[in-house]
Design a protein around this motif. Structure first.
Motif, PDB file in Angstrom:
ATOM      1  N   VAL A 130       0.878  -1.155  -0.107  1.00  0.00           N
ATOM      2  CA  VAL A 130       0.215   0.033  -0.021  1.00  0.00           C
ATOM      3  C   VAL A 130       0.795   1.310  -0.126  1.00  0.00           C
ATOM      4  O   VAL A 130       0.857   2.148  -0.683  1.00  0.00           O
ATOM      5  CB  VAL A 130      -1.156  -0.128   1.459  1.00  0.00           C
ATOM      6  CG1 VAL A 130      -1.656   1.363   1.345  1.00  0.00           C
ATOM      7  CG2 VAL A 130      -1.815  -1.008   1.243  1.00  0.00           C
ATOM      8  N   LYS A 131       1.872   1.427   0.729  1.00  0.00           N
ATOM      9  CA  LYS A 131       2.729   2.547   0.692  1.00  0.00           C
ATOM     10  C   LYS A 131       3.699   2.492  -0.081  1.00  0.00           C
ATOM     11  O   LYS A 131       4.102   3.676  -0.558  1.00  0.00           O
ATOM     12  CB  LYS A 131       3.547   2.368   2.281  1.00  0.00           C
ATOM     13  CG  LYS A 131       2.584   2.698   3.425  1.00  0.00           C
ATOM     14  CD  LYS A 131       3.368   2.600   4.794  1.00  0.00           C
ATOM     15  CE  LYS A 131       4.193   3.954   4.783  1.00  0.00           C
ATOM     16  NZ  LYS A 131       4.593   4.237   6.135  1.00  0.00           N
ATOM     17  N   HIS A 132       3.968   1.248  -0.724  1.00  0.00           N
ATOM     18  CA  HIS A 132       5.152   1.352  -1.806  1.00  0.00           C
ATOM     19  C   HIS A 132       4.751   0.411  -2.940  1.00  0.00           C
ATOM     20  O   HIS A 132       5.497  -0.736  -2.940  1.00  0.00           O
ATOM     21  CB  HIS A 132       6.453   0.982  -1.323  1.00  0.00           C
ATOM     22  CG  HIS A 132       6.899   1.917  -0.105  1.00  0.00           C
ATOM     23  ND1 HIS A 132       7.559   3.223  -0.181  1.00  0.00           N
ATOM     24  CD2 HIS A 132       7.171   1.649   1.230  1.00  0.00           C
ATOM     25  CE1 HIS A 132       7.784   3.704   0.829  1.00  0.00           C
ATOM     26  NE2 HIS A 132       7.395   2.837   1.835  1.00  0.00           N
ATOM     27  N   PRO A 133       3.768   0.785  -3.557  1.00  0.00           N
ATOM     28  CA  PRO A 133       3.444  -0.147  -4.719  1.00  0.00           C
ATOM     29  C   PRO A 133       4.508  -0.473  -5.676  1.00  0.00           C
ATOM     30  O   PRO A 133       4.261  -1.618  -6.381  1.00  0.00           O
ATOM     31  CB  PRO A 133       2.212   0.557  -5.431  1.00  0.00           C
ATOM     32  CG  PRO A 133       2.159   1.923  -5.093  1.00  0.00           C
ATOM     33  CD  PRO A 133       3.388   2.107  -3.755  1.00  0.00           C
ATOM     34  N   ALA A 134       5.355   0.295  -6.066  1.00  0.00           N
ATOM     35  CA  ALA A 134       6.486  -0.053  -6.913  1.00  0.00           C
ATOM     36  C   ALA A 134       7.553  -0.626  -6.216  1.00  0.00           C
ATOM     37  O   ALA A 134       7.869  -0.273  -5.175  1.00  0.00           O
ATOM     38  CB  ALA A 134       6.904   1.131  -7.947  1.00  0.00           C
ATOM     39  N   ARG A 135       8.164  -1.734  -7.121  1.00  0.00           N
ATOM     40  CA  ARG A 135       9.265  -2.284  -6.321  1.00  0.00           C
ATOM     41  C   ARG A 135      10.565  -1.236  -6.235  1.00  0.00           C
ATOM     42  O   ARG A 135      10.866  -0.720  -7.414  1.00  0.00           O
ATOM     43  CB  ARG A 135       9.726  -3.553  -7.303  1.00  0.00           C
ATOM     44  CG  ARG A 135      10.798  -4.376  -6.566  1.00  0.00           C
ATOM     45  CD  ARG A 135      10.916  -5.804  -7.073  1.00  0.00           C
ATOM     46  NE  ARG A 135      11.576  -6.733  -6.627  1.00  0.00           N
ATOM     47  CZ  ARG A 135      11.582  -7.501  -5.683  1.00  0.00           C
ATOM     48  NH1 ARG A 135      10.167  -7.588  -5.238  1.00  0.00           N
ATOM     49  NH2 ARG A 135      12.389  -8.214  -5.312  1.00  0.00           N
ATOM     50  N   ALA A 136      11.275  -1.546  -5.240  1.00  0.00           N
ATOM     51  CA  ALA A 136      12.243  -0.409  -5.053  1.00  0.00           C
ATOM     52  C   ALA A 136      13.693  -1.103  -5.688  1.00  0.00           C
ATOM     53  O   ALA A 136      13.758  -2.362  -5.973  1.00  0.00           O
ATOM     54  CB  ALA A 136      12.806  -0.298  -3.585  1.00  0.00           C
ATOM     55  N   ALA A 137      14.301  -0.247  -6.459  1.00  0.00           N
ATOM     56  CA  ALA A 137      15.567  -0.780  -7.191  1.00  0.00           C
ATOM     57  C   ALA A 137      16.693  -1.281  -6.033  1.00  0.00           C
ATOM     58  O   ALA A 137      17.263  -2.260  -6.412  1.00  0.00           O
ATOM     59  CB  ALA A 137      16.135   0.650  -7.950  1.00  0.00           C
ATOM     60  N   ALA A 138      16.652  -0.626  -4.973  1.00  0.00           N
ATOM     61  CA  ALA A 138      17.596  -1.196  -3.702  1.00  0.00           C
ATOM     62  C   ALA A 138      17.053  -0.815  -2.400  1.00  0.00           C
ATOM     63  O   ALA A 138      16.081   0.112  -2.314  1.00  0.00           O
ATOM     64  CB  ALA A 138      19.004  -0.326  -3.977  1.00  0.00           C
ATOM     65  N   LEU A 139      17.502  -1.397  -1.415  1.00  0.00           N
ATOM     66  CA  LEU A 139      17.064  -1.171   0.015  1.00  0.00           C
ATOM     67  C   LEU A 139      17.508   0.172   0.397  1.00  0.00           C
ATOM     68  O   LEU A 139      18.468   0.797  -0.003  1.00  0.00           O
ATOM     69  CB  LEU A 139      17.588  -2.267   0.761  1.00  0.00           C
ATOM     70  CG  LEU A 139      17.502  -3.554   0.975  1.00  0.00           C
ATOM     71  CD1 LEU A 139      18.038  -4.395   1.778  1.00  0.00           C
ATOM     72  CD2 LEU A 139      15.684  -3.825   1.072  1.00  0.00           C
ATOM     73  N   PRO A 140      16.733   0.867   1.078  1.00  0.00           N
ATOM     74  CA  PRO A 140      17.192   2.069   1.677  1.00  0.00           C
ATOM     75  C   PRO A 140      18.277   1.991   2.650  1.00  0.00           C
ATOM     76  O   PRO A 140      18.422   0.961   3.165  1.00  0.00           O
ATOM     77  CB  PRO A 140      15.894   2.583   2.682  1.00  0.00           C
ATOM     78  CG  PRO A 140      14.707   1.734   2.046  1.00  0.00           C
ATOM     79  CD  PRO A 140      15.182   0.414   1.672  1.00  0.00           C
ATOM     80  N   LEU A 141      19.109   2.976   2.781  1.00  0.00           N
ATOM     81  CA  LEU A 141      20.410   2.671   3.243  1.00  0.00           C
ATOM     82  C   LEU A 141      20.362   2.347   4.851  1.00  0.00           C
ATOM     83  O   LEU A 141      20.958   1.691   5.253  1.00  0.00           O
ATOM     84  CB  LEU A 141      21.329   4.236   3.210  1.00  0.00           C
ATOM     85  CG  LEU A 141      22.531   4.175   4.125  1.00  0.00           C
ATOM     86  CD1 LEU A 141      23.248   3.143   3.559  1.00  0.00           C
ATOM     87  CD2 LEU A 141      23.023   5.545   4.015  1.00  0.00           C
ATOM     88  N   HIS A 142      19.172   2.958   5.468  1.00  0.00           N
ATOM     89  CA  HIS A 142      18.932   2.441   6.816  1.00  0.00           C
ATOM     90  C   HIS A 142      18.520   1.095   7.073  1.00  0.00           C
ATOM     91  O   HIS A 142      18.891   0.534   8.176  1.00  0.00           O
ATOM     92  CB  HIS A 142      17.847   3.338   7.312  1.00  0.00           C
ATOM     93  CG  HIS A 142      16.372   3.267   6.826  1.00  0.00           C
ATOM     94  ND1 HIS A 142      15.998   3.767   5.959  1.00  0.00           N
ATOM     95  CD2 HIS A 142      15.564   2.304   7.468  1.00  0.00           C
ATOM     96  CE1 HIS A 142      14.995   3.454   5.797  1.00  0.00           C
ATOM     97  NE2 HIS A 142      14.560   2.714   6.667  1.00  0.00           N
ATOM     98  N   MET A 143      18.152   0.461   5.792  1.00  0.00           N
ATOM     99  CA  MET A 143      17.797  -0.892   6.117  1.00  0.00           C
ATOM    100  C   MET A 143      19.072  -2.063   5.962  1.00  0.00           C
ATOM    101  O   MET A 143      18.858  -3.030   5.803  1.00  0.00           O
ATOM    102  CB  MET A 143      16.588  -1.446   5.407  1.00  0.00           C
ATOM    103  CG  MET A 143      15.353  -0.709   5.636  1.00  0.00           C
ATOM    104  SD  MET A 143      14.040  -1.013   4.888  1.00  0.00           S
ATOM    105  CE  MET A 143      13.900  -2.951   5.347  1.00  0.00           C
ATOM    106  N   THR A 144      20.210  -1.378   5.591  1.00  0.00           N
ATOM    107  CA  THR A 144      21.298  -2.215   5.165  1.00  0.00           C
ATOM    108  C   THR A 144      22.353  -2.231   6.333  1.00  0.00           C
ATOM    109  O   THR A 144      23.281  -2.909   6.288  1.00  0.00           O
ATOM    110  CB  THR A 144      22.209  -1.651   4.050  1.00  0.00           C
ATOM    111  OG1 THR A 144      22.402  -0.295   4.408  1.00  0.00           O
ATOM    112  CG2 THR A 144      21.091  -1.408   2.861  1.00  0.00           C
ATOM    113  N   ALA A 145      21.857  -1.701   7.725  1.00  0.00           N
ATOM    114  CA  ALA A 145      22.669  -1.773   8.809  1.00  0.00           C
ATOM    115  C   ALA A 145      22.906  -3.220   9.302  1.00  0.00           C
ATOM    116  O   ALA A 145      21.912  -3.819   9.230  1.00  0.00           O
ATOM    117  CB  ALA A 145      22.282  -0.856   9.957  1.00  0.00           C
ATOM    118  N   PRO A 146      24.098  -3.402   9.627  1.00  0.00           N
ATOM    119  CA  PRO A 146      24.410  -4.758  10.108  1.00  0.00           C
ATOM    120  C   PRO A 146      23.633  -4.804  11.304  1.00  0.00           C
ATOM    121  O   PRO A 146      23.223  -4.276  12.204  1.00  0.00           O
ATOM    122  CB  PRO A 146      25.865  -4.941  10.218  1.00  0.00           C
ATOM    123  CG  PRO A 146      26.340  -3.488  10.162  1.00  0.00           C
ATOM    124  CD  PRO A 146      25.318  -2.588   9.665  1.00  0.00           C
TER     125      PRO A 146
END
Length: 146
Positions: A130-146
């Motif tokens: 609902v919030k993001h109907p199109a597929r993202a090309a890459a993960l947002p930076l904050h979601m890549t934290a180890p």
């Protein structure tokens, strides 16, 4: 924050700086601690033009032990640290009347909690669509934290 006199804030585990950006809207200074070198560099770059935000590539033990803060935030961080010693240290980092704000991970403790977690797990992808109907090309930076 400013209304509560939280002029100087420490954000432990600041990641890419999302909480620091929100805190900066109300605080005079924000110091972010981030142990991951990549996340620390990204956060420092994000705030390069704001002298009121300082990002330090360090974990909690790498902070300035003599500095006191009006508020300290930990967003999804406390469960990574030894609880009792960390809480003692956090207390010593707070200025008189300072505030500790913890957003943590909740541990289910019964059937109702498990049912709510199952429901949330099922609805989370729906809300994502609902919030993001199109597929993202890459993960947002904050979601890549180890």
């Amino acid at each position: 924050m400013a209304a509560s006199k939280a002029h100087h804030v420490l954000d432990i585990g600041c990641g890419a700086g999302n909480p620091a950006a929100l805190l900066r809207r109300r605080a005079v200074t924000v110091t972010g601690l981030e142990p991951d070198p990549g996340m620390a560099r990204a956060a420092a770059k994000r705030f390069a033009d704001d002298p009121a935000v300082t990002i330090v590539e360090a974990d909690f033990t790498g902070r300035d032990p003599h500095r006191r803060f009006d508020a300290i935030t930990l967003v999804a961080v406390l469960h990574h640290l030894p609880l009792v010693p960390t809480l003692r240290e956090l207390r010593s980092c707070l200025a008189p009347g300072g505030r500790l704000m913890v957003v943590g991970c909740y541990r289910e403790a019964g059937r109702v909690d498990l049912l709510i977690s199952l429901l949330a797990a099922l609805l989370n992808p729906v809300m994502g669509l609902v919030k993001h109907p199109a597929r993202a090309a890459a993960l947002p930076l904050h979601m890549t934290a180890p």
